[in-house]
Design a protein around this motif. Structure first.
Motif, PDB file in Angstrom:
ATOM      1  N   SER A  70      93.516  -9.924  51.692  1.00 45.10           N
ATOM      2  CA  SER A  70      94.436 -10.024  52.833  1.00 45.10           C
ATOM      3  C   SER A  70      94.199  -8.926  53.857  1.00 45.10           C
ATOM      4  N   PHE A  71      94.028  -7.671  53.401  1.00 45.93           N
ATOM      5  CA  PHE A  71      93.897  -6.587  54.365  1.00 45.93           C
ATOM      6  C   PHE A  71      92.491  -6.468  54.949  1.00 45.93           C
ATOM      7  N   LEU A  72      91.466  -6.866  54.213  1.00 47.14           N
ATOM      8  CA  LEU A  72      90.140  -6.897  54.821  1.00 47.14           C
ATOM      9  C   LEU A  72      90.075  -7.974  55.901  1.00 47.14           C
ATOM     10  N   THR A  73      90.666  -9.126  55.635  1.00 48.94           N
ATOM     11  CA  THR A  73      90.726 -10.179  56.657  1.00 48.94           C
ATOM     12  C   THR A  73      91.591  -9.741  57.825  1.00 48.94           C
ATOM     13  N   TRP A  74      92.699  -9.099  57.536  1.00 49.07           N
ATOM     14  CA  TRP A  74      93.606  -8.581  58.571  1.00 49.07           C
ATOM     15  C   TRP A  74      92.867  -7.591  59.473  1.00 49.07           C
ATOM     16  N   ALA A  75      92.100  -6.666  58.881  1.00 51.63           N
ATOM     17  CA  ALA A  75      91.360  -5.680  59.667  1.00 51.63           C
ATOM     18  C   ALA A  75      90.273  -6.344  60.508  1.00 51.63           C
ATOM     19  N   TYR A  76      89.584  -7.330  59.917  1.00 54.82           N
ATOM     20  CA  TYR A  76      88.555  -8.061  60.664  1.00 54.82           C
ATOM     21  C   TYR A  76      89.154  -8.748  61.891  1.00 54.82           C
ATOM     22  N   LEU A  77      90.291  -9.426  61.698  1.00 50.99           N
ATOM     23  CA  LEU A  77      90.934 -10.129  62.815  1.00 50.99           C
ATOM     24  C   LEU A  77      91.478  -9.141  63.844  1.00 50.99           C
ATOM     25  N   GLN A  78      91.944  -7.980  63.382  1.00 48.78           N
ATOM     26  CA  GLN A  78      92.430  -6.968  64.321  1.00 48.78           C
ATOM     27  C   GLN A  78      91.312  -6.494  65.240  1.00 48.78           C
ATOM     28  N   GLU A  79      90.150  -6.188  64.670  1.00 52.74           N
ATOM     29  CA  GLU A  79      89.030  -5.753  65.507  1.00 52.74           C
ATOM     30  C   GLU A  79      88.529  -6.894  66.390  1.00 52.74           C
ATOM     31  N   LYS A  80      88.528  -8.111  65.840  1.00 51.35           N
ATOM     32  CA  LYS A  80      88.086  -9.253  66.641  1.00 51.35           C
ATOM     33  C   LYS A  80      88.997  -9.474  67.842  1.00 51.35           C
ATOM     34  N   ILE A 163      88.605   4.259  71.970  1.00 56.67           N
ATOM     35  CA  ILE A 163      87.769   4.677  70.841  1.00 56.67           C
ATOM     36  C   ILE A 163      87.340   3.428  70.079  1.00 56.67           C
ATOM     37  N   ASP A 164      86.286   3.553  69.278  1.00 55.75           N
ATOM     38  CA  ASP A 164      85.830   2.399  68.513  1.00 55.75           C
ATOM     39  C   ASP A 164      86.662   2.244  67.247  1.00 55.75           C
ATOM     40  N   TYR A 165      86.502   1.082  66.610  1.00 59.96           N
ATOM     41  CA  TYR A 165      87.357   0.740  65.483  1.00 59.96           C
ATOM     42  C   TYR A 165      87.105   1.628  64.267  1.00 59.96           C
ATOM     43  N   ILE A 166      85.871   2.074  64.073  1.00 64.43           N
ATOM     44  CA  ILE A 166      85.571   2.908  62.901  1.00 64.43           C
ATOM     45  C   ILE A 166      86.270   4.260  63.024  1.00 64.43           C
ATOM     46  N   HIS A 212      79.740  12.906  67.412  1.00 63.90           N
ATOM     47  CA  HIS A 212      78.409  12.299  67.324  1.00 63.90           C
ATOM     48  C   HIS A 212      78.503  10.784  67.477  1.00 63.90           C
ATOM     49  N   SER A 213      79.352  10.354  68.391  1.00 64.47           N
ATOM     50  CA  SER A 213      79.591   8.915  68.563  1.00 64.47           C
ATOM     51  C   SER A 213      78.790   8.318  69.706  1.00 64.47           C
ATOM     52  N   GLY A 214      77.661   8.885  70.009  1.00 67.50           N
ATOM     53  CA  GLY A 214      76.886   8.403  71.156  1.00 67.50           C
ATOM     54  C   GLY A 214      75.897   7.318  70.837  1.00 67.50           C
ATOM     55  N   SER A 215      75.836   6.882  69.579  1.00 69.09           N
ATOM     56  CA  SER A 215      74.812   5.911  69.228  1.00 69.09           C
ATOM     57  C   SER A 215      75.367   4.565  68.817  1.00 69.09           C
ATOM     58  N   LYS A 216      76.550   4.236  69.308  1.00 71.37           N
ATOM     59  CA  LYS A 216      77.145   2.968  68.925  1.00 71.37           C
ATOM     60  C   LYS A 216      76.542   1.801  69.696  1.00 71.37           C
ATOM     61  N   LYS A 217      76.415   0.688  69.009  1.00 70.80           N
ATOM     62  CA  LYS A 217      75.977  -0.529  69.669  1.00 70.80           C
ATOM     63  C   LYS A 217      77.126  -1.083  70.481  1.00 70.80           C
ATOM     64  N   MET A 361      85.789  -0.197  56.622  1.00 65.90           N
ATOM     65  CA  MET A 361      84.821   0.438  57.515  1.00 65.90           C
ATOM     66  C   MET A 361      83.446  -0.211  57.370  1.00 65.90           C
ATOM     67  N   ILE A 362      83.034  -0.482  56.123  1.00 62.51           N
ATOM     68  CA  ILE A 362      81.743  -1.129  55.896  1.00 62.51           C
ATOM     69  C   ILE A 362      81.723  -2.527  56.508  1.00 62.51           C
ATOM     70  N   LEU A 363      82.832  -3.261  56.366  1.00 59.58           N
ATOM     71  CA  LEU A 363      82.933  -4.597  56.964  1.00 59.58           C
ATOM     72  C   LEU A 363      82.800  -4.525  58.483  1.00 59.58           C
ATOM     73  N   SER A 364      83.410  -3.512  59.091  1.00 61.97           N
ATOM     74  CA  SER A 364      83.321  -3.350  60.541  1.00 61.97           C
ATOM     75  C   SER A 364      81.880  -3.085  60.974  1.00 61.97           C
ATOM     76  N   VAL A 365      81.178  -2.249  60.202  1.00 57.37           N
ATOM     77  CA  VAL A 365      79.780  -1.943  60.528  1.00 57.37           C
ATOM     78  C   VAL A 365      78.924  -3.201  60.451  1.00 57.37           C
ATOM     79  N   VAL A 366      79.115  -3.989  59.386  1.00 61.18           N
ATOM     80  CA  VAL A 366      78.290  -5.177  59.170  1.00 61.18           C
ATOM     81  C   VAL A 366      78.654  -6.305  60.140  1.00 61.18           C
ATOM     82  N   ALA A 367      79.968  -6.564  60.293  1.00 59.71           N
ATOM     83  CA  ALA A 367      80.397  -7.731  61.070  1.00 59.71           C
ATOM     84  C   ALA A 367      80.267  -7.533  62.574  1.00 59.71           C
ATOM     85  N   PHE A 368      80.406  -6.303  63.051  1.00 64.33           N
ATOM     86  CA  PHE A 368      80.433  -6.079  64.497  1.00 64.33           C
ATOM     87  C   PHE A 368      79.263  -5.234  64.993  1.00 64.33           C
TER      88      PHE A 368
END
Length: 416
Positions: A70-80, A163-166, A212-217, A361-368
């Motif tokens: 539930s919360f991994l899906t919730w976090a994914y939808l929040q960032e989306k 700021i970014d989601y991570i 050190h957040s200058g390398s985000k996609k 955090m890992i899901l955010s890195v992979v999915a986005f």
């Protein structure tokens, strides 16, 4: 000869971020052992009584899986919701969903209904369902919880614009920081040294990650780059979170046997009333000096947030799936959280929560498509390393406390 007054011992807070029924203390300060009453309620006793046997492995696996899913899906939808350009095409860059209070209201309404169902289903057959607000005395702190919860969310979503989601996840991972700050400044409480070291490690980790957040996609298209302003907004969000958690602890300790399902129902219903009132008044608030200062017209439109959100969803009906999915996952996640607290120890919930945030955090890195530098991974390690140490010490303290209770119970049995 007069006796010298003995100094009052320093009161130190328990390590766990969550407090289960067995962890709570009675208002007199004595250890309270929770006894299930005939109507499913609980009463406190300062003498040893048999503790409720924990549920089996199947229930444990269901609860843990429910929290993760539930919360991994919730976090994914929040960032989306906060990063997707709905309606984007080769002719248009699309537009983003910028209606946090509307989103919070939908989730609170779902969670209030879920809390009511949870309360009814957890009450033994033939017994009256516990009242959401059992007394007038509990209403002011409940209103404070609902108010601070309603205020925290808009600041959090506003921070995601800068700021970014991570970074957001890392900073939100240590609710110990605002709770400690409020307890030290308002209640003059003290903590053991290791807690200050944990807070220092987490703060350093977030700082290293941010610097050190200058390398985000997709950095330019995902947030404004005004990192300092975003962190300030997030800091306000964390302070409101800390006040919410501290007040909830006060309610559970002062108004026993108030339960988690009752809190879930009351908090979400009162939050819905507060945020719903704001949505109704938002067309007028936009035109006031306060609305102009906050830039409400630029954020939600001159017609107010409710009309703006409904118009957005009419233009992009596919966003309804994300909004409703977000609300349902938040509701289901809260049910599993409170069920875990009432069935198992708080130490288990802390462990699940820490690992769940790591997977988020890992899901955010992979999915986005975020890309982290070595220094950013170092920052991540400092954050979750500090939280892991805190959780480990909490587990050790909890097990030591349970062992002491068993010995006391055995000694009492021999004495009888």
């Amino acid at each position: 000869m007069a006796r010298a007054k003995q100094p009052t011992p320093v009161r130190r807070e328990v390590s766990s971020e969550y407090i289960s029924k067995a962890d709570r203390k009675s208002p007199s300060g004595e250890e309270a052992v929770v006894v299930s009453g005939a109507n499913g309620s609980s009463s406190s006793s300062s003498h040893a009584v048999p503790m409720k046997k924990e549920a089996g492995v199947v229930t444990l696996l269901i609860d843990v899986a429910g929290i993760y899913i539930s919360f991994l899906t919730w976090a994914y939808l929040q960032e989306k919701l906060t990063t997707t350009n709905y309606g984007a095409s080769s002719f248009s860059k699309g537009e983003r969903f910028k209606f946090p209070v509307f989103l919070l209201t939908i989730q609170s309404l779902f969670a209030a209904v879920g809390g009511k169902l949870f309360t009814v289903l957890s009450t033994p057959k033939g017994q009256p369902v516990p009242a959401m607000i059992p007394s007038r005395a509990i209403l002011p702190p409940l209103l404070l919880v609902a108010f601070t919860n309603a205020l925290a969310a808009p600041f959090g979503y506003a921070a995601l614009g800068h700021i970014d989601y991570i970074t957001y996840i890392l900073a939100k991972s240590c609710k110990l920081l605002p709770v400690m700050f409020l307890h030290i400044t308002l209640f003059r409480k003290r903590y053991p040294l290791y807690k200050y070291l944990v807070v220092a490690a987490v703060t350093a980790g977030v700082a290293v990650f941010t610097l050190h957040s200058g390398s985000k996609k997709h950095k330019a298209s995902s947030h404004s780059g005004q990192t300092s302003w975003g962190l300030l907004l997030l800091g306000i969000n964390l302070l409101f979170d800390g006040l919410t958690n501290s007040t909830q602890d006060y309610i559970f300790q002062t108004f026993q046997p108030y339960t988690g399902p009752q809190m879930m129902m009351a908090n979400n219903l009162l939050s819905s009333v507060i945020t719903g009132g704001y949505l109704v008044l938002s067309p007028w608030l936009v035109k006031t000096g306060l609305g102009e200062w906050f830039g409400m017209a630029q954020a939600t439109g001159s017609e107010g947030e409710l009309a703006g959100a409904l118009a957005f969803l009419a233009r992009h009906p596919e966003a309804w799936r994300d909004v409703l999915g977000f609300a349902v996952c938040g509701c289901v996640g809260q049910v599993f959280i409170f069920h875990t607290l009432s069935t198992f120890s708080s130490v288990l919930l802390v462990t699940v929560t820490v690992t769940r945030k790591m997977f988020t955090m890992i899901l955010s890195v992979v999915a986005f498509g975020h890309r982290l530098s070595q220094m950013q991974w170092l920052g991540v390690g400092l954050v979750f390393g500090g939280i892991g140490v805190e959780a480990g010490i909490a587990r050790r303290e909890k097990l030591a406390k349970e062992e002491a209770k068993k010995k006391a119970k055995a000694a009492l049995g021999k004495a009888q």
